[in-house]
Motif scaffolding. Structure first.
Motif, PDB file in Angstrom:
ATOM      1  N   ILE A 170       0.844  -1.197   0.000  1.00 47.88           N
ATOM      2  CA  ILE A 170       0.000   0.000   0.000  1.00 47.88           C
ATOM      3  C   ILE A 170       0.879   1.246   0.000  1.00 47.88           C
ATOM      4  N   GLU A 171       1.941   1.205   0.806  1.00 47.30           N
ATOM      5  CA  GLU A 171       2.768   2.390   1.021  1.00 47.30           C
ATOM      6  C   GLU A 171       3.861   2.567  -0.025  1.00 47.30           C
ATOM      7  N   THR A 172       4.252   1.492  -0.719  1.00 44.12           N
ATOM      8  CA  THR A 172       5.367   1.623  -1.663  1.00 44.12           C
ATOM      9  C   THR A 172       5.004   1.204  -3.084  1.00 44.12           C
ATOM     10  N   THR A 173       4.604  -0.036  -3.281  1.00 39.29           N
ATOM     11  CA  THR A 173       4.396  -0.546  -4.643  1.00 39.29           C
ATOM     12  C   THR A 173       3.298   0.214  -5.379  1.00 39.29           C
ATOM     13  N   ALA A 174       2.160   0.410  -4.716  1.00 38.64           N
ATOM     14  CA  ALA A 174       1.031   1.089  -5.373  1.00 38.64           C
ATOM     15  C   ALA A 174       1.374   2.521  -5.788  1.00 38.64           C
ATOM     16  N   PRO A 175       1.904   3.348  -4.892  1.00 41.93           N
ATOM     17  CA  PRO A 175       2.228   4.717  -5.341  1.00 41.93           C
ATOM     18  C   PRO A 175       3.334   4.763  -6.393  1.00 41.93           C
ATOM     19  N   GLU A 176       4.259   3.799  -6.350  1.00 43.85           N
ATOM     20  CA  GLU A 176       5.283   3.756  -7.394  1.00 43.85           C
ATOM     21  C   GLU A 176       4.648   3.508  -8.762  1.00 43.85           C
ATOM     22  N   ILE A 177       3.747   2.530  -8.845  1.00 42.19           N
ATOM     23  CA  ILE A 177       3.065   2.239 -10.112  1.00 42.19           C
ATOM     24  C   ILE A 177       2.260   3.448 -10.570  1.00 42.19           C
ATOM     25  N   TRP A 178       1.536   4.071  -9.664  1.00 45.06           N
ATOM     26  CA  TRP A 178       0.715   5.234  -9.994  1.00 45.06           C
ATOM     27  C   TRP A 178       1.564   6.354 -10.593  1.00 45.06           C
ATOM     28  N   GLU A 179       2.698   6.643  -9.983  1.00 44.85           N
ATOM     29  CA  GLU A 179       3.558   7.709 -10.477  1.00 44.85           C
ATOM     30  C   GLU A 179       4.255   7.305 -11.776  1.00 44.85           C
ATOM     31  N   GLN A 180       4.738   6.059 -11.838  1.00 46.88           N
ATOM     32  CA  GLN A 180       5.454   5.620 -13.039  1.00 46.88           C
ATOM     33  C   GLN A 180       4.551   5.582 -14.267  1.00 46.88           C
ATOM     34  N   MET A 181       3.270   5.318 -14.068  1.00 41.68           N
ATOM     35  CA  MET A 181       2.329   5.301 -15.183  1.00 41.68           C
ATOM     36  C   MET A 181       1.650   6.658 -15.375  1.00 41.68           C
ATOM     37  N   GLU A 182       2.197   7.674 -14.708  1.00 43.89           N
ATOM     38  CA  GLU A 182       1.739   9.063 -14.859  1.00 43.89           C
ATOM     39  C   GLU A 182       0.241   9.206 -14.599  1.00 43.89           C
ATOM     40  N   HIS A 183      -0.219   8.476 -13.577  1.00 42.10           N
ATOM     41  CA  HIS A 183      -1.605   8.558 -13.108  1.00 42.10           C
ATOM     42  C   HIS A 183      -2.613   8.019 -14.127  1.00 42.10           C
ATOM     43  N   GLU A 184      -2.145   7.268 -15.111  1.00 41.65           N
ATOM     44  CA  GLU A 184      -3.039   6.686 -16.113  1.00 41.65           C
ATOM     45  C   GLU A 184      -2.974   5.161 -16.008  1.00 41.65           C
ATOM     46  N   VAL A 185      -3.714   4.632 -15.048  1.00 40.90           N
ATOM     47  CA  VAL A 185      -3.736   3.192 -14.775  1.00 40.90           C
ATOM     48  C   VAL A 185      -5.172   2.710 -14.923  1.00 40.90           C
ATOM     49  N   ASP A 186      -5.378   1.759 -15.806  1.00 40.01           N
ATOM     50  CA  ASP A 186      -6.717   1.190 -15.975  1.00 40.01           C
ATOM     51  C   ASP A 186      -6.896  -0.121 -15.223  1.00 40.01           C
ATOM     52  N   GLY A 187      -5.805  -0.886 -15.066  1.00 33.94           N
ATOM     53  CA  GLY A 187      -5.944  -2.175 -14.413  1.00 33.94           C
ATOM     54  C   GLY A 187      -4.641  -2.667 -13.823  1.00 33.94           C
ATOM     55  N   LEU A 205      -3.914   1.407  -5.079  1.00 38.64           N
ATOM     56  CA  LEU A 205      -4.342   2.014  -6.337  1.00 38.64           C
ATOM     57  C   LEU A 205      -5.778   2.515  -6.261  1.00 38.64           C
ATOM     58  N   LYS A 206      -6.642   1.771  -5.583  1.00 38.68           N
ATOM     59  CA  LYS A 206      -8.033   2.220  -5.447  1.00 38.68           C
ATOM     60  C   LYS A 206      -8.131   3.536  -4.678  1.00 38.68           C
ATOM     61  N   ALA A 207      -7.159   3.778  -3.795  1.00 37.91           N
ATOM     62  CA  ALA A 207      -7.145   5.050  -3.068  1.00 37.91           C
ATOM     63  C   ALA A 207      -6.873   6.215  -4.015  1.00 37.91           C
ATOM     64  N   PHE A 208      -6.165   5.957  -5.111  1.00 40.86           N
ATOM     65  CA  PHE A 208      -5.926   6.981  -6.125  1.00 40.86           C
ATOM     66  C   PHE A 208      -7.111   7.116  -7.066  1.00 40.86           C
ATOM     67  N   SER A 209      -7.713   5.975  -7.441  1.00 38.74           N
ATOM     68  CA  SER A 209      -8.860   6.007  -8.356  1.00 38.74           C
ATOM     69  C   SER A 209      -9.663   4.722  -8.221  1.00 38.74           C
ATOM     70  N   GLU A 210     -10.928   4.869  -7.884  1.00 42.72           N
ATOM     71  CA  GLU A 210     -11.817   3.707  -7.771  1.00 42.72           C
ATOM     72  C   GLU A 210     -12.082   3.065  -9.129  1.00 42.72           C
ATOM     73  N   ASP A 211     -11.756   3.773 -10.206  1.00 39.09           N
ATOM     74  CA  ASP A 211     -12.018   3.250 -11.549  1.00 39.09           C
ATOM     75  C   ASP A 211     -11.003   2.196 -11.988  1.00 39.09           C
ATOM     76  N   ILE A 212      -9.905   2.034 -11.254  1.00 37.18           N
ATOM     77  CA  ILE A 212      -8.892   1.043 -11.619  1.00 37.18           C
ATOM     78  C   ILE A 212      -9.424  -0.354 -11.329  1.00 37.18           C
ATOM     79  N   THR A 213      -9.351  -1.237 -12.324  1.00 34.05           N
ATOM     80  CA  THR A 213      -9.818  -2.617 -12.164  1.00 34.05           C
ATOM     81  C   THR A 213      -8.698  -3.474 -11.583  1.00 34.05           C
TER      82      THR A 213
END
Length: 346
Positions: A170-187, A205-213
């Motif tokens: 929650i604290e490391t992997t998810a925010p790294e993916i979110w930033e590396q994908m420039e906030h454009e994550v669909d799944g 990731l859901k904390a950033f966007s509930e739309d992420i599958t």
């Protein structure tokens, strides 16, 4: 005069870190050409084999040890005991060495020789036990718990039900993916061993966007596909994949935001392992191949749903060099009834 080498793009200049355990995390994210073409969208792999222990489990190991220290349970000169398929044990041994602790690892005796040799080389006390069902008191998890209780100054890592595991993601992997994908994550999708990675990345990731599958990718022989699809813990078939496949809802999996699920055969996973090696120069384990197969399916579904190429991430769990005696050994593959790639035929 000499010719200058042509310029090539770099991700960024590496920063200096204060200690070796700070090397855990901040792994690269790579677009995978073959899977992206197959899915008709962008498939990205989080290169967790770039961690010091060469697997995603380094994150859980660090999170669990830091949590035990913060709670005052792990003191200088203490011992960390864990039951593991291998990679978590390797991560724990490295972090424990860096922090001045001893390590005892209990492991099923059917895991790869490379993992066992690595644990011994790292100075861990390795105890192997026959593989058995979780309900059996001699299961490697229960054996490790008893050993922790019987060892003075020891803590039991308990990676399956210690939520410090998923908190690390929650604290490391998810925010790294979110930033590396420039906030454009669909799944996002991956397989489950403890559930820490899927639940932690999913919640993060859901904390950033509930739309992420968030999707589970399950190997055959595991029970979670049926659980998330039909509400019943039921398994079918078997898999040679190490470290993934779960038959119960662990504490790390509780309330995991799983939106959909896929079941992947060893053959399909191995096909991606081989393609990624021969086409893209990545030597990976079977869990990574299964994850990539799941990401391709998720990418296809989301692309059809969204009406545009989706952007999907998954986990490249560990290095294939950990499976030279198994996945990369023609004789072993034949013994399991699995196809042998041409370059391993001899």
């Amino acid at each position: 005069m000499f010719a200058l080498a042509p310029k090539r793009p770099y991700l960024s200049l590496m920063t200096t870190v204060q200690d070796t355990i700070s090397l855990i995390g901040n792994t690269p994210l790579v677009r995978l050409a073959g899977p992206s073409e197959a899915a008709g969208c962008d498939i990205f792999g989080k290169c967790e084999f770039a961690n010091p222990g060469a697997s995603v489990k380094d994150r859980a190991a660090l999170g669990i040890i830091r949590d035990a220290e913060a709670r005052g349970e792990l003191k200088p000169g203490g011992t960390v005991v864990e039951g593991t398929a291998g990679n978590t044990g390797i991560g724990i041994a490295l972090v424990a060495n860096a922090r001045g602790y001893n390590t005892i690892i209990v492991m099923p005796d059917n895991q790869s020789k490379e993992k066992m040799d690595t644990l011994r080389a790292l100075g861990a006390q390795l105890v192997t036990v026959p593989p058995t069902k979780f309900a059996d008191p001699n299961h490697f998890v229960h054996t490790s718990r008893r050993m922790a209780e019987e060892t003075e100054g020891a803590v039991w890592a308990n990676q399956f039900d210690n939520v410090a595991n998923r908190r690390a993601h929650i604290e490391t992997t998810a925010p790294e993916i979110w930033e590396q994908m420039e906030h454009e994550v669909d799944g996002f999708t991956c397989a489950v061993g403890t559930g820490g990675t899927l639940a932690g990345v999913g919640l993060g990731l859901k904390a950033f966007s509930e739309d992420i599958t968030i999707a589970l990718t399950d190997p055959h022989g595991a029970a979670l596909y049926e659980y998330y699809a039909h509400g019943e813990l039921k398994s079918e078939g078997s898999s040679v994949a190490e470290g993934i496949g779960q038959g119960r809802i662990t504490a790390n999996l509780e309330d995991a935001p799983v939106d959909t699920q896929f079941r992947i055969s060893d053959e399909e996973g191995l096909e991606w392992v081989r393609r990624l090696l021969k086409e893209e120069g990545l030597c990976l384990g079977l869990s990574s191949g299964i994850n990539v197969a799941g990401a391709v399916r998720l990418g296809q579904e989301l692309t059809a749903k969204l009406g545009r190429p989706a952007r999907v991430a998954t986990i490249l769990c560990d290095t294939g060099f950990r499976y030279l005696s198994t996945l990369y050994n023609g004789e072993w593959l034949r013994s399991k009834g699995l196809p042998v790639p041409p370059w391993l035929e001899d």
